[in-house]
Design a protein around this motif. Structure first.
Motif, PDB file in Angstrom:
ATOM      1  N   ARG A 246      78.605  17.242 -58.440  1.00 13.78           N
ATOM      2  CA  ARG A 246      77.628  17.074 -57.359  1.00 13.78           C
ATOM      3  C   ARG A 246      76.346  17.712 -57.875  1.00 13.78           C
ATOM      4  NH1 ARG A 246      79.816  20.111 -53.459  1.00 13.78           N
ATOM      5  NH2 ARG A 246      80.886  18.335 -52.596  1.00 13.78           N
ATOM      6  N   VAL A 247      75.255  16.986 -57.843  1.00 15.27           N
ATOM      7  CA  VAL A 247      73.981  17.519 -58.293  1.00 15.27           C
ATOM      8  C   VAL A 247      73.330  18.267 -57.134  1.00 15.27           C
ATOM      9  CG1 VAL A 247      71.704  16.954 -59.214  1.00 15.27           C
ATOM     10  CG2 VAL A 247      73.712  15.661 -59.972  1.00 15.27           C
ATOM     11  N   VAL A 248      72.907  19.480 -57.410  1.00 15.24           N
ATOM     12  CA  VAL A 248      72.247  20.290 -56.387  1.00 15.24           C
ATOM     13  C   VAL A 248      70.864  20.696 -56.885  1.00 15.24           C
ATOM     14  CG1 VAL A 248      74.352  21.153 -55.322  1.00 15.24           C
ATOM     15  CG2 VAL A 248      73.351  22.395 -57.219  1.00 15.24           C
ATOM     16  N   VAL A 249      69.967  20.880 -55.960  1.00 13.48           N
ATOM     17  CA  VAL A 249      68.595  21.238 -56.302  1.00 13.48           C
ATOM     18  C   VAL A 249      68.294  22.661 -55.846  1.00 13.48           C
ATOM     19  CG1 VAL A 249      67.603  20.293 -54.169  1.00 13.48           C
ATOM     20  CG2 VAL A 249      66.180  20.478 -56.208  1.00 13.48           C
ATOM     21  N   ASN A 250      67.605  23.390 -56.694  1.00 17.49           N
ATOM     22  CA  ASN A 250      67.074  24.700 -56.323  1.00 17.49           C
ATOM     23  C   ASN A 250      65.689  24.437 -55.741  1.00 17.49           C
ATOM     24  OD1 ASN A 250      65.635  27.132 -56.303  1.00 17.49           O
ATOM     25  ND2 ASN A 250      66.825  27.945 -58.008  1.00 17.49           N
ATOM     26  N   GLU A 251      65.591  24.479 -54.440  1.00 19.93           N
ATOM     27  CA  GLU A 251      64.347  24.099 -53.768  1.00 19.93           C
ATOM     28  C   GLU A 251      63.200  25.061 -54.058  1.00 19.93           C
ATOM     29  OE1 GLU A 251      65.119  23.253 -49.655  1.00 19.93           O
ATOM     30  OE2 GLU A 251      66.570  21.703 -50.158  1.00 19.93           O
ATOM     31  N   ASP A 252      63.514  26.267 -54.506  1.00 19.04           N
ATOM     32  CA  ASP A 252      62.446  27.205 -54.866  1.00 19.04           C
ATOM     33  C   ASP A 252      61.747  26.780 -56.159  1.00 19.04           C
ATOM     34  OD1 ASP A 252      62.960  28.744 -52.651  1.00 19.04           O
ATOM     35  OD2 ASP A 252      64.305  30.109 -53.720  1.00 19.04           O
ATOM     36  N   ARG A 253      62.469  26.050 -57.008  1.00 14.63           N
ATOM     37  CA  ARG A 253      61.889  25.608 -58.275  1.00 14.63           C
ATOM     38  C   ARG A 253      61.326  24.194 -58.215  1.00 14.63           C
ATOM     39  NH1 ARG A 253      65.682  27.339 -63.325  1.00 14.63           N
ATOM     40  NH2 ARG A 253      65.142  29.528 -63.288  1.00 14.63           N
ATOM     41  N   CYS A 254      61.980  23.321 -57.452  1.00 18.13           N
ATOM     42  CA  CYS A 254      61.615  21.908 -57.414  1.00 18.13           C
ATOM     43  C   CYS A 254      60.241  21.709 -56.782  1.00 18.13           C
ATOM     44  CB  CYS A 254      62.653  21.129 -56.618  1.00 18.13           C
ATOM     45  SG  CYS A 254      62.295  19.361 -56.487  1.00 18.13           S
ATOM     46  N   TYR A 255      59.401  20.943 -57.455  1.00 20.27           N
ATOM     47  CA  TYR A 255      58.097  20.616 -56.874  1.00 20.27           C
ATOM     48  C   TYR A 255      57.970  19.119 -56.598  1.00 20.27           C
ATOM     49  CZ  TYR A 255      56.687  19.706 -61.747  1.00 20.27           C
ATOM     50  OH  TYR A 255      56.612  19.249 -63.039  1.00 20.27           O
ATOM     51  N   LEU A 256      59.130  18.453 -56.475  1.00 22.69           N
ATOM     52  CA  LEU A 256      59.211  17.057 -56.030  1.00 22.69           C
ATOM     53  C   LEU A 256      58.421  16.111 -56.931  1.00 22.69           C
ATOM     54  CD1 LEU A 256      58.877  17.707 -52.185  1.00 22.69           C
ATOM     55  CD2 LEU A 256      60.992  17.366 -53.480  1.00 22.69           C
TER      56      LEU A 256
ATOM     57  N   VAL B  17      64.834   8.800 -63.801  1.00 27.61           N
ATOM     58  CA  VAL B  17      65.762   8.554 -64.908  1.00 27.61           C
ATOM     59  C   VAL B  17      67.176   8.224 -64.441  1.00 27.61           C
ATOM     60  CG1 VAL B  17      64.454   9.993 -66.507  1.00 27.61           C
ATOM     61  CG2 VAL B  17      66.334  11.007 -65.194  1.00 27.61           C
ATOM     62  N   CYS B  18      67.461   8.378 -63.179  1.00 31.83           N
ATOM     63  CA  CYS B  18      68.814   8.123 -62.676  1.00 31.83           C
ATOM     64  C   CYS B  18      69.148   6.630 -62.754  1.00 31.83           C
ATOM     65  CB  CYS B  18      68.950   8.610 -61.236  1.00 31.83           C
ATOM     66  SG  CYS B  18      70.613   8.305 -60.567  1.00 31.83           S
ATOM     67  N   PRO B  19      70.185   6.260 -63.526  1.00 34.42           N
ATOM     68  CA  PRO B  19      70.509   4.850 -63.689  1.00 34.42           C
ATOM     69  C   PRO B  19      71.125   4.203 -62.449  1.00 34.42           C
ATOM     70  CG  PRO B  19      72.135   6.180 -64.823  1.00 34.42           C
ATOM     71  CD  PRO B  19      71.060   7.125 -64.328  1.00 34.42           C
ATOM     72  N   THR B  20      71.586   5.006 -61.494  1.00 33.33           N
ATOM     73  CA  THR B  20      72.246   4.433 -60.320  1.00 33.33           C
ATOM     74  C   THR B  20      71.493   4.705 -59.018  1.00 33.33           C
ATOM     75  OG1 THR B  20      73.616   6.410 -60.042  1.00 33.33           O
ATOM     76  CG2 THR B  20      74.521   4.627 -61.407  1.00 33.33           C
ATOM     77  N   LEU B  21      70.293   5.234 -59.129  1.00 33.30           N
ATOM     78  CA  LEU B  21      69.453   5.525 -57.946  1.00 33.30           C
ATOM     79  C   LEU B  21      70.157   6.475 -56.972  1.00 33.30           C
ATOM     80  CD1 LEU B  21      68.096   1.914 -57.327  1.00 33.30           C
ATOM     81  CD2 LEU B  21      67.072   3.723 -58.727  1.00 33.30           C
ATOM     82  N   ALA B  22      70.819   7.488 -57.525  1.00 30.27           N
ATOM     83  CA  ALA B  22      71.543   8.452 -56.699  1.00 30.27           C
ATOM     84  C   ALA B  22      70.640   9.557 -56.148  1.00 30.27           C
ATOM     85  CB  ALA B  22      72.685   9.075 -57.491  1.00 30.27           C
ATOM     86  N   ILE B  23      69.387   9.568 -56.582  1.00 29.41           N
ATOM     87  CA  ILE B  23      68.436  10.587 -56.116  1.00 29.41           C
ATOM     88  C   ILE B  23      67.206   9.885 -55.569  1.00 29.41           C
ATOM     89  CG2 ILE B  23      66.966  12.523 -56.804  1.00 29.41           C
ATOM     90  CD1 ILE B  23      69.017  13.111 -59.027  1.00 29.41           C
ATOM     91  N   ASN B  24      66.741  10.386 -54.447  1.00 26.91           N
ATOM     92  CA  ASN B  24      65.502   9.886 -53.860  1.00 26.91           C
ATOM     93  C   ASN B  24      64.580  11.084 -53.627  1.00 26.91           C
ATOM     94  OD1 ASN B  24      63.724   7.965 -52.632  1.00 26.91           O
ATOM     95  ND2 ASN B  24      64.285   8.857 -50.668  1.00 26.91           N
TER      96      ASN B  24
ATOM     97  N   TRP C  25      63.919  16.051 -51.156  1.00 25.61           N
ATOM     98  CA  TRP C  25      64.785  15.641 -52.251  1.00 25.61           C
ATOM     99  C   TRP C  25      66.129  15.280 -51.640  1.00 25.61           C
ATOM    100  CZ3 TRP C  25      69.470  16.985 -54.383  1.00 25.61           C
ATOM    101  CH2 TRP C  25      69.703  16.632 -55.709  1.00 25.61           C
ATOM    102  N   GLU C  26      66.675  14.090 -51.973  1.00 24.92           N
ATOM    103  CA  GLU C  26      67.957  13.653 -51.424  1.00 24.92           C
ATOM    104  C   GLU C  26      68.885  13.222 -52.549  1.00 24.92           C
ATOM    105  OE1 GLU C  26      67.640  11.271 -47.509  1.00 24.92           O
ATOM    106  OE2 GLU C  26      65.934  10.679 -48.749  1.00 24.92           O
ATOM    107  N   PHE C  27      70.174  13.504 -52.388  1.00 25.32           N
ATOM    108  CA  PHE C  27      71.189  13.127 -53.373  1.00 25.32           C
ATOM    109  C   PHE C  27      72.270  12.322 -52.677  1.00 25.32           C
ATOM    110  CE2 PHE C  27      75.257  14.274 -55.496  1.00 25.32           C
ATOM    111  CZ  PHE C  27      75.021  13.637 -56.686  1.00 25.32           C
ATOM    112  N   PHE C  28      72.684  11.209 -53.314  1.00 27.67           N
ATOM    113  CA  PHE C  28      73.700  10.326 -52.754  1.00 27.67           C
ATOM    114  C   PHE C  28      74.936  10.360 -53.668  1.00 27.67           C
ATOM    115  CE2 PHE C  28      69.485   8.769 -51.692  1.00 27.67           C
ATOM    116  CZ  PHE C  28      69.548   8.796 -50.306  1.00 27.67           C
ATOM    117  N   GLN C  29      75.901  11.174 -53.262  1.00 35.69           N
ATOM    118  CA  GLN C  29      77.091  11.393 -54.077  1.00 35.69           C
ATOM    119  C   GLN C  29      77.820  10.098 -54.438  1.00 35.69           C
ATOM    120  OE1 GLN C  29      78.308  14.502 -55.361  1.00 35.69           O
ATOM    121  NE2 GLN C  29      79.345  12.950 -56.571  1.00 35.69           N
TER     122      GLN C  29
END
Length: 67
Positions: free
Chosen positions: A6-16, A23-30, A36-40
């Motif tokens: 499961r990919v998780v984001v550290n929101e303190d670091r992420c600047y969207l 780069v996601c080949p299956t569009l699992a991240i929006n 920031w959204e992740f589709f398992q």
């Protein structure tokens, strides 16, 4: 067989920047201007998004059986 994660984001670091979604080949991240959204169900655990993040905001957590 690669370990399922499961990919998780550290929101303190992420600047969207959207680099992970780009780069996601299956569009699992929006990424939008405010979120920031992740589709398992779409993730193939390739970890390309984790490698692509310029600030190290993403990490992978192993999934248990049945998750």
């Amino acid at each position: 067989m690669p370990e399922k994660i499961r990919v998780v984001v550290n929101e303190d670091r992420c600047y969207l920047c959207g680099g992970c979604a780009g780069v996601c080949p299956t569009l699992a991240i929006n990424v939008s201007a405010s979120r920031w959204e992740f589709f398992q169900e779409k993730c193939i655990s390739c970890r390309i998004c984790i490698s692509a993040c310029p600030v190290g905001a993403l990490s992978g957590e192993p999934l248990g059986v049945g998750e």
